[in-house]
Scaffold this active site. Structure first.
Site, PDB file in Angstrom:
ATOM      1  CG  ASP B  64      -1.927   1.149   1.222  1.00 13.30           C
ATOM      2  OD1 ASP B  64      -2.449   1.502   2.295  1.00 13.30           O
ATOM      3  OD2 ASP B  64      -2.169   1.735   0.131  1.00 13.30           O
ATOM      4  CG  ASN B 106      -6.373   2.356  12.297  1.00 10.90           C
ATOM      5  OD1 ASN B 106      -7.049   2.337  13.332  1.00 10.90           O
ATOM      6  ND2 ASN B 106      -6.702   1.652  11.231  1.00 10.90           N
ATOM      7  CG  HIS B 107      -3.413   0.279   9.283  1.00 13.27           C
ATOM      8  ND1 HIS B 107      -4.282   1.353   9.232  1.00 13.27           N
ATOM      9  CD2 HIS B 107      -2.575   0.409   8.219  1.00 13.27           C
ATOM     10  CE1 HIS B 107      -4.002   2.092   8.165  1.00 13.27           C
ATOM     11  NE2 HIS B 107      -2.965   1.550   7.537  1.00 13.27           N
ATOM     12  CG  ASP B 204      -2.886   7.093   7.374  1.00 13.07           C
ATOM     13  OD1 ASP B 204      -3.210   5.893   7.311  1.00 13.07           O
ATOM     14  OD2 ASP B 204      -3.164   7.933   6.513  1.00 13.07           O
ATOM     15  CE1 TYR B 208     -10.191   5.864   9.012  1.00  9.35           C
ATOM     16  CE2 TYR B 208     -12.481   5.567   9.662  1.00  9.35           C
ATOM     17  CZ  TYR B 208     -11.530   6.114   8.812  1.00  9.35           C
ATOM     18  OH  TYR B 208     -11.930   6.905   7.760  1.00  9.35           O
ATOM     19  CG  LEU B 209      -6.546   5.695  16.578  1.00  8.17           C
ATOM     20  CD1 LEU B 209      -5.905   6.649  17.581  1.00  8.17           C
ATOM     21  CD2 LEU B 209      -5.468   4.918  15.854  1.00  8.17           C
ATOM     22  CD  GLU B 246      -6.039  10.111   6.342  1.00 12.53           C
ATOM     23  OE1 GLU B 246      -6.037   9.260   7.254  1.00 12.53           O
ATOM     24  OE2 GLU B 246      -6.388   9.873   5.179  1.00 12.53           O
ATOM     25  CG  HIS B 311      -1.003  10.364  -0.596  1.00  3.42           C
ATOM     26  ND1 HIS B 311      -1.210  11.448   0.241  1.00  3.42           N
ATOM     27  CD2 HIS B 311      -1.393   9.274   0.099  1.00  3.42           C
ATOM     28  CE1 HIS B 311      -1.699  11.016   1.398  1.00  3.42           C
ATOM     29  NE2 HIS B 311      -1.823   9.704   1.345  1.00  3.42           N
ATOM     30  CG  ASP B 312      -5.013   8.880  -0.030  1.00  2.00           C
ATOM     31  OD1 ASP B 312      -5.163   9.214   1.153  1.00  2.00           O
ATOM     32  OD2 ASP B 312      -4.318   7.901  -0.396  1.00  2.00           O
TER      33      ASP B 312
END
Lengths: 234, 546, 441
Positions: B64, B106-107, B204, B208-209, B246, B311-312
């Site tokens: 990713d 987050n991940h 980032d 969603y944490l 973000e 970038h997204d």
């Protein structure tokens, strides 16, 4: 004695001839003026007729309803009528001018009074003409409005308006002409007042419901009741 | 030498977003690196940017583009070594350029040692470092973010025979922030980098944490608690360091991320960005003013981060269905351009390479309240390649010149990490830094100019904003004020010339001085101030009372 | 900008201000508002006078229609007001959807302006329409829709029934066909439709339309046409427009809409309606004689959509009253009719006036001859033209009665057939009209 008669006769004849000699030139002048006046009046008539035709006066008078009025009165068209009036007024004027040259005492005064009277006569005729037009137009307008509003006695209303306007017109005409001014004024005032009073009484008492309905319709701007029997035409 | 961290430095910052991989290759392996980046710092400085935001450069399997992290305290070998990074950091600071790095909190990647341990057995000490479940029915109703590739937020792990939670790709398992050990370790990671001297983090995917049953698993109070903890530590130990959130949320949902000035310093204003594009095509300021009307006040020390592209994909999550359909039909007729409820295109292609529109959008970016971010390459009008997978089309090599590989790398073109843009309109022959530096009228020169004007006054970064609502809806006008300084900004969103009357009675008696040419305009009187504007034109006026 | 000059001079003579407005059609203030609106795709025009009670639902329906069917298109609502005293213009302006009125709960992709101008101190339909067309011209609207401020029954979808043919299919004029209770619209069916069809050769079912859609092209052409200088252009602009469209090189079609909202009417409105329709129609015939005198027969005009089946409440009608008004009219207006009608027609009418309700019949051919004689008399101005139009009203009532009696038990289809046969009668008798037209009394 025979000589005295002859002398008197000759003297009388001489005075006659003298008198004739005195008036003849004036007569001739009068005739010349009359003739010239006729020519000028005729030219004026032609001129007026051309101007009226150019400005489409007949269309105007047609739309004002004057043509119909004249038709009914078996008069010629408005253009023709007007030009003829101009002709006659002009020629009569010249003729009277010619007559004044004759120097007949007393006649002068009448002639000058006649000339002074002419403008008023003209104004009176104009008032009469337009008054008749107005009477015809407004009485018809009232008739149509009354019929379409389903008011009773629409004919009566129409005729009343015609009469009122006519009386008013006539009063003005007489006043302008100066004929029995005071009498006419008083008579008109009385008649007019009487008519108005009777209408007021009739309307006020007899037509008070109608009046109320009318006022309600006018003043209550929000509430317009739909009449059940009024379909929408469009 | 570290740059002295001042409080609130980010308010006057001009941030330049760079992907190390894409910027400059110094060693000829076809991939950009830190040494290369260091060599190009003069360019960044000349442009006028005083902060760089680096996209992830940590070790990663790169499934990713680096957002799948396999190690938090070093540098991916593709980009160099930790020493290279330190050299770069020092060079940046020497030039007065601050550095913000990406912290994917987050991940991690499923190849991260933590996850390898966590999945190895149910009894592993790091088992609870991630979110595991025997079924995939927990947290039902939570939306899927990468809708084009993922069907569920749960993935089956054949090794530990259970499901793990992932809000993004399935190879990016979510960390479990309910576990104090995770929080402790993440703080250690951040401390590591702060000790090196970096100036801030872009966190980032913060909404969603934390997960909780029966919720949307986004923006939960517990998440904010985690952030507050982090912020407290930063303020105590590294005052002046900055946290940037973000969080792709509605403005009202973004507000909590600032807390009472005790959470994030900055947050991206995601909902504004698509509306700027929408307003431009609609030729109507309504989408822009309405979203800003809905934007709540934030604490005085906090700041919005504004951007046009990044970038997204250009995200269309925070718009209505009608708006999304409109944006798709107008900006992404070709379905290849669409991805994940967004549009994966660069700025210039989105605006049909129309110089006037590009200038107008940048003008708004620089003058609306917030810190602007420029995505690398947009300052020269780079194009994109929608046929590359995922969002790689907007991450092509930087175009430095018209020569070999666009001046990006000396390697074989076939070995580049990504093919460069080659078409005659956007290719490196047509669009590159070298040729634009040579002309005073190039986009690059213009960008330098406008950045210079922006930096000449703090009113843009720190001032208040008051919208004027002229009856002509094609004109977006507002007044920025800070102390005694007042700037009037007027933007014509229409492709046609417009006349607009502005109610400036409050500023009666002021002379308008146009900030680009510095010419004077008539004084404000009692009557509405009439301006006529060319297509897509904008004015910045300084108000002066003499 | 002569209006601006007026302001600078500080001349507060209101009559002069209004005159200037009429002269230039667009006041400075309105022009300024139009500048702010800019180019639009769809323009909706509303001509109002004291319509505060009904205007808000109409505007909401129009806005819903635009937001539903044309959400991406640039639209504006323009209100031409004839001196309302009840706050109608303020209600219109307040309905704007923009970023200023953040109270508006309606979601819209773009700004939807709603602006108002006072074109005169008292209502004048011609000037109102002209103002709307001038705005459409300046704003280069592709489609201009005129909606009646009384249309409380308008549905949001109806707007697109009018707009789409212009917008998508390049028609220049879209006229509505309303769903009506079977006894409504008698004037339309018994006079306007047959007359327009016979004279101009086009089967336009509702030539008088208070609601219609018009292309930008026709709007511009119509705005600059000579017809505004005539009386009829001012009195009956709707008919004027229909005739201009069907006689010019324009594509005209008709579209089924829903029910027509009927405002409360009083008897005087019938005279006004007659002026606006029959009066304007007669007047139009004057200036276009070379055109219509050679037309024979008629051709159909495309009809779009399909009629909706709606249960409509029957209307109770007082037939006796109609007969009385007809009979009273015939007798009381005899001196007027003598100037307008031929002796034979008048005597026929007098015979009809003596009939009882049960046996009443005002046959189609007599009615056709009546109307034609009126038209010819109008052309010759035998009396004041306005009086001629007014005189037609009682006779129309008689015809209404016949229409009611004939169709009392008929279905809608059968009524349409009888209307068609009335039209055939009009077409058949057209030579009679031409004879009467040429004769001079």
């Amino acid at each position: 004695m025979r000589e005295i008669i002859i002398t008197e006769l000759i003297q009388a004849l001489q005075e006659l001839v003298h008198g004739f000699e005195h008036y003849l030139p004036r007569l001739v002048v009068m005739l010349i003026i009359a003739f010239v006046g006729w020519v000028i009046a005729y030219l004026l008539k032609v001129l007026v007729r051309s101007i009226l035709r150019l400005t489409n006066f007949s269309k105007l008078s047609e739309s004002a309803g004057a043509s119909q009025l004249l038709n009914k009165a078996a008069l010629p068209s408005s253009t023709e009528l007007l030009s003829r009036v101009v002709f006659w007024v002009a020629w009569v004027g010249f003729v009277l001018l010619g007559v004044s040259v004759l120097g007949i005492v007393g006649l002068q005064e009448y002639i000058s009074r006649f000339f002074l009277f002419l403008p008023r006569l003209f104004v009176a005729l104009v008032i009469l003409f337009f008054g008749s037009l107005a009477a015809s137009f407004f009485s018809r307008a009232a008739l149509l409005a009354a019929v379409n509003a389903n008011l009773p006695s629409s004919r009566l209303l129409s005729i009343s308006i015609r009469i009122i306007i006519s009386i008013f017109t006539l009063s003005m005409v007489f006043e302008v002409l100066g004929v029995a001014e005071q009498t006419m004024l008083i008579a008109f005032g009385t008649a007019f007042g009487a008519v108005m009073l009777s209408l007021a009484i009739a309307f006020g008492i007899g037509g008070k419901d109608l009046a109320r309905e009318f006022l309600e319709r006018k003043l209550a701007s929000g509430k317009k009741e739909e009449k059940e029997d009024e379909l929408s035409p469009l | 030498m570290p740059l002295k961290r001042e409080q609130g430095w980010y308010k006057d910052a001009i941030i330049y977003q760079i992907h190390v991989r894409s910027f400059y290759d110094s060693n000829g392996d076809g991939i950009g690196d830190f040494n290369g980046l260091a060599q190009k710092l003069d360019y960044v400085q000349e442009l006028g940017a005083n902060a760089i935001w680096l996209m992830p450069f940590f070790p990663s399997p790169l499934r990713d583009d680096g957002y799948d992290i396999a190690g938090y305290k070093s540098v991916h070998p593709n980009y160099g070594t930790l020493e290279d990074f330190k050299t770069f950091l020092s060079s940046a600071h020497d030039r007065g350029i601050r550095v913000i790095i990406e912290m994917v909190a987050n991940h991690t990647s499923d190849e991260h040692p933590w996850f390898r341990e966590s999945r190895s057995s149910q009894d592993n000490p790091k088992r609870d470092w991630y979110v595991w479940s025997d079924t995939d029915t927990k947290y039902a109703g939570t939306r899927i973010i990468f809708v084009d590739t993922e069907k569920s937020n749960w993935a089956w792990d054949p090794i530990s025979k259970s499901y793990y939670w992932h809000r993004f790709f399935s190879h990016q398992p979510d960390l479990n922030y309910d576990n104090p050990a995770v929080r402790e370790e993440m703080w250690n990671v951040m401390k590591f980098w702060l000790d090196l001297g970096i100036d801030g983090f872009r966190l980032d995917a913060v909404p969603y944490l934390i997960e909780r049953e029966g919720t949307s698993c986004e923006n939960l109070p517990e998440t904010h608690e985690v952030i507050r903890e982090l912020r407290k530590k930063i303020d105590e130990q590294f005052p002046g360091a900055m946290l940037l959130a973000e969080a792709n949320q509605w403005p009202a949902d973004l507000r909590p991320y600032f807390g009472n000035g005790d959470e994030f310093h900055m947050a991206f204003h995601f909902p504004l960005m698509p509306r700027m594009f929408m307003g431009l095509r609609l030729e109507d300021r309504k989408p822009i003013t309405e979203i800003l009307q809905q934007t709540p006040e934030i604490p005085a020390a906090c700041q919005w981060c504004l951007f046009l592209r990044n970038h997204d994909e250009l995200t269309l999550e925070m718009v209505t269905d009608v708006e999304r359909d409109y944006m798709y039909d107008i900006y992404a007729k070709d379905k290849t351009m669409r991805l994940n409820l967004g549009i994966r295109r660069r700025l210039a292609p989105l605006l049909d390479n129309d110089r006037r529109r590009i200038e107008l959008m940048n003008g708004m970016l620089m003058s609306l309240p917030g810190t602007p971010i420029i995505y690398y390459g947009d300052e020269i009008g780079m194009g994109d390649n929608i046929y590359l997978g995922d969002r790689n089309g907007v991450r092509t090599p930087m175009q430095w010149s018209g020569g070999w590989n666009g001046g990006f790398s000396a390697a074989d073109p076939e070995s580049l990490y990504s093919p460069p843009i080659l078409n005659p309109v956007y290719g490196c022959q047509a669009v590159n830094v070298l040729s634009q530096k040579r002309t005073a009228h190039s986009l690059l020169s213009w960008m330098k100019h406008i950045i210079g004007i922006r930096r000449s006054s703090s009113v843009f970064g720190s001032g208040s904003i008051e919208f004027l609502y002229p009856a002509n809806h094609r004109v977006l006008a507002y007044v920025r004020q800070l102390a005694k300084e007042t700037v009037l900004v007027v933007n014509n969103l229409s492709s046609a010339a417009q006349a607009v009357e502005l109610d400036l009675r409050r500023y009666k008696g002021n002379i308008l001085i146009e900030m680009f040419g510095r010419n004077i305009f008539p004084r404000i009187g009692d009557l509405p101030y009439l301006l006529t504007m060319g297509p897509y034109q904008f004015y910045w006026f300084r108000l002066r009372r003499i | 900008m002569s209006g601006l000059v007026g302001h600078i001079r500080g001349d507060s003579n209101p009559r002069w201000e209004v005159e200037l407005a009429e002269e230039t059609l667009l006041t400075d203030d309105f022009l300024r508002q139009l500048i702010n609106v800019g180019e639009v795709d769809i323009l909706i025009g509303l001509s109002t006078h004291n319509n505060a009670k009904t205007i808000e639902p109409v505007i909401r329906a129009v806005q819903s229609g635009i937001l539903k069917c044309f959400p991406r298109d640039r639209a504006v609502i323009i209100n031409a007001d004839g001196g309302s005293q009840d706050g109608t213009p303020e209600l219109v302006i307040g309905a704007s959807i923009d970023d200023v009125r953040s109270l508006s709960k309606v979601y819209a992709l773009r700004t939807l302006h709603s602006i108002s101008t006072q074109y005169a101190r008292s209502p004048d339909l011609g000037t109102a329409l002209r103002t709307i067309l001038a705005a459409a011209d300046l704003l280069r609207a592709k489609a201009c829709v005129v909606v009646s401020p009384d249309s409380t029954t308008i549905q949001p979808d109806q707007l697109q029934l009018l707009v789409r043919p212009v917008y998508n299919d390049n028609f220049d004029l879209v006229l509505p066909i309303y769903r009506r209770q079977k006894f409504e619209g008698v004037l339309m069916r018994n006079l306007l439709y047959p007359m327009t069809r016979a004279i101009y050769g086009y089967r336009v079912l509702e030539p008088y339309a208070s609601e219609f859609a018009i292309s930008g092209r026709l709007a511009t052409d119509f705005l600059t046409s000579e017809s505004w200088n005539n009386d009829w252009g001012r009195i009956g602009p709707e008919i004027c427009l229909t005739i201009a469209a069907i006689t010019g090189k324009y594509r005209v079609c008709q579209s089924y809409l829903g029910t027509k909202a009927q405002p409360h009417r009083s008897a005087t409105d019938l005279v006004a309606a007659m002026r606006r329709t029959a009066g304007a129609l007669f007047s139009s015939m004057d200036s276009s004689f070379p055109l219509w005198s050679t037309i024979t027969g008629s051709q159909p005009v495309p009809i779009l959509g399909s009629p909706t089946e709606l249960a409509l409440e029957p209307v109770r009608v007082n037939r006796k009253r109609l007969l009385e008004m007809f009979a009273a009219g015939v007798s009381q207006l005899e001196p007027v009719f003598e100037s307008i009608l031929s002796a034979s027609t008048l005597s026929e009418l007098q015979k009809i006036a003596k009939l009882e309700v049960g046996e009443f019949d005002y046959p189609a051919d007599v009615w056709a001859r009546t109307v034609f004689e009126f038209a010819a008399s109008y052309h010759k101005s035998v009396i004041s033209r306005d009086h001629i139009v007014q005189a037609l009203v009682p006779l129309y009532r008689g015809r209404t009665l016949t229409f009611l009696l004939e169709n009392r038990d008929r279905s809608e289809e059968d009524i349409e057939k009888s209307v068609e046969s009335l039209c055939d009668e009009f077409e058949r008798l057209k030579p009679y009209l031409l004879e009467g037209w040429a004769d001079r009394k």
